[in-house]
Design a protein around this motif. Structure first.
Motif, PDB file in Angstrom:
ATOM      1  N   LEU A  73       0.829  -1.212   0.000  1.00 58.47           N
ATOM      2  CA  LEU A  73       0.000   0.000   0.000  1.00 58.47           C
ATOM      3  C   LEU A  73       0.858   1.255   0.000  1.00 58.47           C
ATOM      4  CD1 LEU A  73      -2.908  -0.735   2.518  1.00 58.47           C
ATOM      5  CD2 LEU A  73      -3.070  -0.434   0.052  1.00 58.47           C
ATOM      6  N   ALA A  74       1.881   1.279   0.851  1.00 61.09           N
ATOM      7  CA  ALA A  74       2.752   2.451   0.943  1.00 61.09           C
ATOM      8  C   ALA A  74       3.466   2.693  -0.387  1.00 61.09           C
ATOM      9  CB  ALA A  74       3.769   2.268   2.068  1.00 61.09           C
ATOM     10  N   SER A  76       2.459   1.683  -3.370  1.00 61.09           N
ATOM     11  CA  SER A  76       1.442   2.084  -4.344  1.00 61.09           C
ATOM     12  C   SER A  76       1.109   3.561  -4.218  1.00 61.09           C
ATOM     13  CB  SER A  76       0.186   1.232  -4.158  1.00 61.09           C
ATOM     14  OG  SER A  76      -0.854   1.678  -4.983  1.00 61.09           O
ATOM     15  N   GLN A  77       0.945   4.028  -2.992  1.00 63.01           N
ATOM     16  CA  GLN A  77       0.566   5.424  -2.771  1.00 63.01           C
ATOM     17  C   GLN A  77       1.721   6.385  -3.024  1.00 63.01           C
ATOM     18  OE1 GLN A  77      -0.988   5.150   1.206  1.00 63.01           O
ATOM     19  NE2 GLN A  77      -2.919   4.258   0.516  1.00 63.01           N
ATOM     20  N   SER A  78       2.912   6.049  -2.544  1.00 56.44           N
ATOM     21  CA  SER A  78       4.042   6.972  -2.686  1.00 56.44           C
ATOM     22  C   SER A  78       4.533   7.077  -4.130  1.00 56.44           C
ATOM     23  CB  SER A  78       5.198   6.574  -1.765  1.00 56.44           C
ATOM     24  OG  SER A  78       5.774   5.357  -2.196  1.00 56.44           O
ATOM     25  N   LYS A  80       2.615   6.203  -6.747  1.00 59.56           N
ATOM     26  CA  LYS A  80       1.437   6.348  -7.610  1.00 59.56           C
ATOM     27  C   LYS A  80       1.397   5.253  -8.691  1.00 59.56           C
ATOM     28  CE  LYS A  80       0.757  11.235  -6.732  1.00 59.56           C
ATOM     29  NZ  LYS A  80       0.627  10.994  -5.344  1.00 59.56           N
TER      30      LYS A  80
END
Length: 192
Positions: A73-74, A76-78, A80
């Motif tokens: 998740l981290a 994927s978010q950081s 993008k």
């Protein structure tokens, strides 16, 4: 899914995340079942099961690899990037391949394996019911995600965009969509 709903999975936050993932799978299955006639899928029960298992790999990671899932998740978010790409970087394989590997090991039926092995975002016309079930499973999981994550103001536009992307699979009016979602909610409340 029932086991993961009621197992104690570590912290309260982890138990909540596991429960939300399991409930999301159940709701996605209900959506697939309710929308099956609109996608010209004759076997609504099979559509329901396939909708439930579409994101099986993600559910396995949430339940059994929570720290690694946090890293996915981290990442994927950081960066993008999609969860699938982030999973390949963190685990060395995509969430889809993780789910497919376990499903094959468990010897789940071929239709379930088929919906996990096909790549999402297919577009076009589907001549075979199996292809329509894969597309319907993808649609139902995307719709479930929209309903769960979008604000009331943003939801109609997100649903309209989803319907536009899947217009070759099903053509449905917004009014009918609202009625079907209400039916899904009622069915889910009765059953679970």
């Amino acid at each position: 899914l029932s086991i993961t709903l009621f197992e104690n999975q570590g912290s309260d936050a982890q138990a909540l995340r596991v429960s939300e993932s399991a409930i999301s799978s159940l709701i996605s299955g209900e959506i697939a079942q309710q929308f099956a006639p609109y996608a010209k899928v004759s076997d609504a029960e099979q559509a329901m099961i396939c909708g439930m298992f579409r994101n099986f790999g993600r559910h396995l990671a949430i339940v059994y690899l929570p720290e690694l899932y946090d890293q996915i998740l981290a990442s994927s978010q950081s960066e993008k990037i999609s969860l699938e790409i982030a999973s390949e970087r963190v685990l060395g394989l995509s969430l889809r391949k993780l789910g497919l590997g376990v499903a094959e090991r468990w010897r789940l039926p071929k239709p379930i394996l088929g919906i996990m092995s096909n790549i999402p975002g297919m577009s076009g016309r589907w001549a075979h019911e199996e292809d329509r079930i894969v597309a319907l499973a993808e649609f139902s999981n995307e719709l479930c995600e929209i309903v769960a994550s979008e604000s009331a103001q943003a939801r109609p536009l997100a649903i309209a965009n989803l319907l536009l992307r899947h217009k070759a699979l099903l053509t449905i009016e917004q009014e009918t969509m609202a009625e079907l979602l209400q039916s899904v909610q009622g069915s889910f409340e009765r059953r679970y």
